[in-house]
Each structure stands twice: as structure tokens, then as C-alpha cells.
Design a protein around this motif. Structure first.
Motif, PDB file in Angstrom:
ATOM      1  N   LYS A   8     -25.292 -31.624  18.070  1.00 29.86           N
ATOM      2  CA  LYS A   8     -25.068 -30.801  16.892  1.00 29.86           C
ATOM      3  C   LYS A   8     -25.865 -29.502  17.016  1.00 29.86           C
ATOM      4  CE  LYS A   8     -22.414 -33.579  14.478  1.00 29.86           C
ATOM      5  NZ  LYS A   8     -21.011 -33.198  14.137  1.00 29.86           N
ATOM      6  N   CYS A   9     -25.234 -28.382  16.704  1.00 32.21           N
ATOM      7  CA  CYS A   9     -25.871 -27.063  16.815  1.00 32.21           C
ATOM      8  C   CYS A   9     -25.635 -26.280  15.528  1.00 32.21           C
ATOM      9  CB  CYS A   9     -25.290 -26.285  18.000  1.00 32.21           C
ATOM     10  SG  CYS A   9     -25.398 -27.157  19.574  1.00 32.21           S
ATOM     11  N   CYS A  10     -26.409 -25.214  15.360  1.00 31.25           N
ATOM     12  CA  CYS A  10     -26.286 -24.366  14.177  1.00 31.25           C
ATOM     13  C   CYS A  10     -26.545 -22.916  14.569  1.00 31.25           C
ATOM     14  CB  CYS A  10     -27.272 -24.808  13.103  1.00 31.25           C
ATOM     15  SG  CYS A  10     -27.227 -23.805  11.597  1.00 31.25           S
ATOM     16  N   ALA A  11     -25.751 -22.020  14.031  1.00 32.94           N
ATOM     17  CA  ALA A  11     -25.931 -20.576  14.276  1.00 32.94           C
ATOM     18  C   ALA A  11     -27.013 -20.050  13.339  1.00 32.94           C
ATOM     19  CB  ALA A  11     -24.614 -19.835  14.082  1.00 32.94           C
ATOM     20  N   GLU A  12     -28.249 -20.317  13.697  1.00 27.86           N
ATOM     21  CA  GLU A  12     -29.377 -19.909  12.863  1.00 27.86           C
ATOM     22  C   GLU A  12     -29.554 -18.388  12.918  1.00 27.86           C
ATOM     23  OE1 GLU A  12     -31.810 -22.372  15.184  1.00 27.86           O
ATOM     24  OE2 GLU A  12     -31.884 -24.013  13.725  1.00 27.86           O
ATOM     25  N   PRO A  13     -30.266 -17.801  11.930  1.00 30.73           N
ATOM     26  CA  PRO A  13     -30.359 -16.340  11.833  1.00 30.73           C
ATOM     27  C   PRO A  13     -30.849 -15.644  13.096  1.00 30.73           C
ATOM     28  CG  PRO A  13     -31.133 -17.336   9.808  1.00 30.73           C
ATOM     29  CD  PRO A  13     -30.879 -18.471  10.758  1.00 30.73           C
ATOM     30  N   GLN A  14     -31.797 -16.235  13.830  1.00 29.98           N
ATOM     31  CA  GLN A  14     -32.302 -15.585  15.042  1.00 29.98           C
ATOM     32  C   GLN A  14     -31.280 -15.576  16.174  1.00 29.98           C
ATOM     33  OE1 GLN A  14     -33.322 -18.502  13.874  1.00 29.98           O
ATOM     34  NE2 GLN A  14     -33.782 -19.975  15.497  1.00 29.98           N
ATOM     35  N   LYS A  15     -30.167 -16.267  15.994  1.00 33.86           N
ATOM     36  CA  LYS A  15     -29.152 -16.356  17.039  1.00 33.86           C
ATOM     37  C   LYS A  15     -27.966 -15.424  16.804  1.00 33.86           C
ATOM     38  CE  LYS A  15     -30.145 -21.259  17.896  1.00 33.86           C
ATOM     39  NZ  LYS A  15     -29.567 -22.634  17.861  1.00 33.86           N
ATOM     40  N   THR A  19     -23.124  -8.557  13.220  1.00 36.38           N
ATOM     41  CA  THR A  19     -21.848  -9.023  12.665  1.00 36.38           C
ATOM     42  C   THR A  19     -22.015 -10.368  11.961  1.00 36.38           C
ATOM     43  OG1 THR A  19     -21.126 -10.249  14.636  1.00 36.38           O
ATOM     44  CG2 THR A  19     -20.641  -7.882  14.571  1.00 36.38           C
ATOM     45  N   LEU A  20     -23.228 -10.916  12.001  1.00 32.00           N
ATOM     46  CA  LEU A  20     -23.563 -12.235  11.448  1.00 32.00           C
ATOM     47  C   LEU A  20     -22.791 -13.354  12.139  1.00 32.00           C
ATOM     48  CD1 LEU A  20     -23.962 -11.508   7.625  1.00 32.00           C
ATOM     49  CD2 LEU A  20     -25.683 -11.467   9.447  1.00 32.00           C
ATOM     50  N   ARG A  21     -22.493 -13.128  13.414  1.00 36.04           N
ATOM     51  CA  ARG A  21     -21.922 -14.181  14.260  1.00 36.04           C
ATOM     52  C   ARG A  21     -22.887 -14.445  15.410  1.00 36.04           C
ATOM     53  NH1 ARG A  21     -16.224 -11.533  15.631  1.00 36.04           N
ATOM     54  NH2 ARG A  21     -17.654  -9.790  15.921  1.00 36.04           N
ATOM     55  N   GLU A  22     -22.902 -15.681  15.900  1.00 35.46           N
ATOM     56  CA  GLU A  22     -23.806 -16.018  16.986  1.00 35.46           C
ATOM     57  C   GLU A  22     -23.477 -15.163  18.206  1.00 35.46           C
ATOM     58  OE1 GLU A  22     -25.785 -19.854  19.271  1.00 35.46           O
ATOM     59  OE2 GLU A  22     -24.443 -20.172  17.570  1.00 35.46           O
ATOM     60  N   THR A  23     -24.505 -14.651  18.863  1.00 35.99           N
ATOM     61  CA  THR A  23     -24.284 -13.770  20.007  1.00 35.99           C
ATOM     62  C   THR A  23     -23.752 -14.550  21.197  1.00 35.99           C
ATOM     63  OG1 THR A  23     -26.501 -14.018  20.956  1.00 35.99           O
ATOM     64  CG2 THR A  23     -26.209 -12.326  19.248  1.00 35.99           C
ATOM     65  N   LEU A  24     -23.091 -13.844  22.097  1.00 37.62           N
ATOM     66  CA  LEU A  24     -22.591 -14.472  23.324  1.00 37.62           C
ATOM     67  C   LEU A  24     -23.731 -15.023  24.176  1.00 37.62           C
ATOM     68  CD1 LEU A  24     -19.821 -11.853  24.078  1.00 37.62           C
ATOM     69  CD2 LEU A  24     -19.457 -14.205  23.285  1.00 37.62           C
ATOM     70  N   LEU A  70     -20.280 -18.328  12.615  1.00 35.32           N
ATOM     71  CA  LEU A  70     -20.934 -17.492  11.618  1.00 35.32           C
ATOM     72  C   LEU A  70     -22.347 -18.001  11.350  1.00 35.32           C
ATOM     73  CD1 LEU A  70     -17.954 -17.217   9.120  1.00 35.32           C
ATOM     74  CD2 LEU A  70     -18.768 -15.427  10.674  1.00 35.32           C
ATOM     75  N   GLN A  71     -23.180 -17.110  10.811  1.00 34.98           N
ATOM     76  CA  GLN A  71     -24.552 -17.494  10.499  1.00 34.98           C
ATOM     77  C   GLN A  71     -24.585 -18.771   9.653  1.00 34.98           C
ATOM     78  OE1 GLN A  71     -28.213 -14.796   9.650  1.00 34.98           O
ATOM     79  NE2 GLN A  71     -27.169 -15.049   7.686  1.00 34.98           N
ATOM     80  N   TYR A  72     -25.435 -19.709  10.060  1.00 31.14           N
ATOM     81  CA  TYR A  72     -25.639 -21.015   9.432  1.00 31.14           C
ATOM     82  C   TYR A  72     -24.471 -21.980   9.655  1.00 31.14           C
ATOM     83  CZ  TYR A  72     -29.634 -18.915   7.060  1.00 31.14           C
ATOM     84  OH  TYR A  72     -30.815 -18.280   6.785  1.00 31.14           O
ATOM     85  N   GLU A  73     -23.448 -21.565  10.369  1.00 34.04           N
ATOM     86  CA  GLU A  73     -22.339 -22.486  10.622  1.00 34.04           C
ATOM     87  C   GLU A  73     -22.786 -23.551  11.634  1.00 34.04           C
ATOM     88  OE1 GLU A  73     -17.679 -22.556  12.182  1.00 34.04           O
ATOM     89  OE2 GLU A  73     -18.729 -20.633  11.936  1.00 34.04           O
ATOM     90  N   GLU A  74     -22.434 -24.789  11.342  1.00 32.77           N
ATOM     91  CA  GLU A  74     -22.734 -25.888  12.254  1.00 32.77           C
ATOM     92  C   GLU A  74     -21.537 -26.150  13.159  1.00 32.77           C
ATOM     93  OE1 GLU A  74     -23.957 -29.168   9.813  1.00 32.77           O
ATOM     94  OE2 GLU A  74     -25.953 -28.308   9.496  1.00 32.77           O
ATOM     95  N   TYR A  75     -21.820 -26.532  14.389  1.00 33.73           N
ATOM     96  CA  TYR A  75     -20.759 -26.847  15.344  1.00 33.73           C
ATOM     97  C   TYR A  75     -21.266 -27.897  16.317  1.00 33.73           C
ATOM     98  CZ  TYR A  75     -23.298 -23.415  18.262  1.00 33.73           C
ATOM     99  OH  TYR A  75     -24.261 -22.726  18.966  1.00 33.73           O
TER     100      TYR A  75
END
Length: 243
Positions: A8-15, A19-24, A70-75
């Protein structure tokens, strides 16, 4: 035979980026960190290999990203090993969102090297001793493509410093990734694109060397060739973006 491992992962703010999307690079780093964690959990991580003076090195990898979380989105990232050869092991990944829709996928191929000689060793024994870790499912995307005939139109240099090197004392995979991403036009990174990356690692580069990062821009793609100050090609790569 094993089952796929799930993380389980999460697009935390530092990531994320502006654009508020996780960076490549963050997504790539997440994938490689999971590769290490999964190998450790199954009993053939670097700490086990180091006892015999061996270690894993990434030989080539292909990433495909269809949507950035997106920021805080879990995947969820799933990973599995599909095969071992004499020189390379293939580890696969899929990234899915909470609805089960595919965010991306990756195929990586790993070699084992002797830490003193810095040469590849036969890893067939890993496949024999850890047969139960393999999953009979093919790679989710095309395996890494070879990149040839790069004619750079833009170049930059990078002095290898402490923060660039990893536990193998050579440049970390994601630092190369950062160097290449930073040469792309901003509109490529902020746009709503899908991406494919093919990266081949040809030689090690180490602390104190200076790298020349060459980029050839094409329509919908960029080719890269990274050389050491000894004119040795360390990395070739291609990045494609499309709607």
C-alpha cells in the motif's frame, strides 16, 4: 509458486509537484524501494548477498505511467518475479488505484555482481533455491527497449557528489532519472500525458566523476546518453509522452 506481493502506498505531500500529483521520480523511487523490500522479505536481499561479497544491480528497466496519483491518494503496487536467467532476473510491477484501475506498470531486469571484481556472476542458483518466489505470469508491459544512435542537441554536466551514490557506491538509479527529467520542457511534465521510460545501465559511474548528460529532443520523445568524463557511456534512455 508464490503469489504477487502487494504494498500500500500514498501520494504524500513531499512526493507531489505543483500540479498536486505524485512526481515521476517519486513513482520510480517507490517502485525500486518495493523491489528491495520484497527481495529482503523473501530472503535474497542485498544484505544476504553481501555476506558472499555479491550485490544486486539494476541492468535495465521500463516504466509506463498512465495517470499520476493525486496528493493523499492511496494506491497499491504489486510485484512479482517471472523468471531467472543465467545473468538476469525479471521483476514486474503494476500500480492500481482504489478502484482497481491501472495507474502504471514496470518491468525491471537485475544482474548480480561480484563486489570486488565489479563483474556479473551466474545467478542461476538464486532461481533454483528460490523457485517458490516465482509467479507464472508474464510481464505487464513490453520489456525494456534498446536505445541506440543518440545525437544530443542539449548537454549539461553533473559532478557526482555524496547525495548521488547508493549502497553499492555508484550513482543511484533515481539520480539518473532526476538528471533526465530536469532536461525536459516544463509543459511535458505539467501536461496530462502518459509516459514510457526505457533505461539501460551500461557502466557504473562513481563518486568524484563528472557526467555529461546529453539529450536529443524529438517529437513526443527525448533520447538520452550519459557519459563519464572518461568518455564512457554509462546510461542510455528514452522518454516518450503521449495523450
Amino acid at each position: 509458486m508464490a503469489e504477487k506481493s502487494r504494498y500500500k502506498c500514498c501520494a504524500e505531500p513531499q512526493k507531489v509537484d505543483f500540479t498536486l500529483r505524485e512526481t515521476l521520480p517519486s513513482l520510480g523511487s517507490q517502485i525500486l524501494n518495493i523491489a528491495g523490500a520484497d527481495a529482503h522479505g523473501k530472503g535474497f536481499g542485498v544484505e544476504v548477498l553481501n555476506a558472499d561479497n555479491h550485490t544486486w544491480v539494476l541492468s535495465r528497466i521500463a516504466f509506463e505511467f498512465y495517470r499520476r496519483p493525486l496528493q493523499y491518494e492511496e494506491y497499491t503496487v504489486e510485484t512479482w518475479i517471472s523468471d531467472y536467467g543465467r545473468l538476469l532476473s525479471t521483476r514486474n510491477f503494476t500500480l492500481t488505484d482504489s478502484k482497481g484501475e491501472m495507474l502504471g506498470a514496470a518491468v525491471s531486469q537485475w544482474a548480480m555482481i561480484d563486489m570486488e571484481k565489479r563483474t556479473a556472476v551466474d545467478l542461476s542458483w538464486v532461481g533454483r533455491e528460490h523457485q517458490e518466489a516465482m509467479v507464472e505470469e508474464p510481464s505487464p508491459v513490453e520489456r525494456p527497449r534498446k536505445v541506440r544512435n543518440v545525437t544530443p542537441t542539449i548537454t549539461t554536466t553533473h559532478k557526482i557528489v555524496y547525495s548521488d551514490i547508493d549502497f553499492n557506491r555508484h550513482v543511484n538509479t533515481m539520480r539518473y532519472f532526476d538528471m533526465m527529467i530536469d532536461m525536459l520542457p516544463l509543459e511535458v511534465l505539467e501536461g496530462d500525458f502518459k509516459y514510457r521510460f526505457d533505461i539501460h545501465f551500461l557502466r557504473e559511474s562513481r563518486y568524484g566523476q563528472t557526467l555529461e548528460v546529453g539529450c536529443e529532443m524529438r517529437e513526443g520523445a527525448a533520447l538520452f546518453e550519459i557519459k563519464t568524463n572518461e568518455e564512457v557511456v554509462a546510461v542510455r534512455a528514452a522518454i516518450e509522452w503521449y495523450k
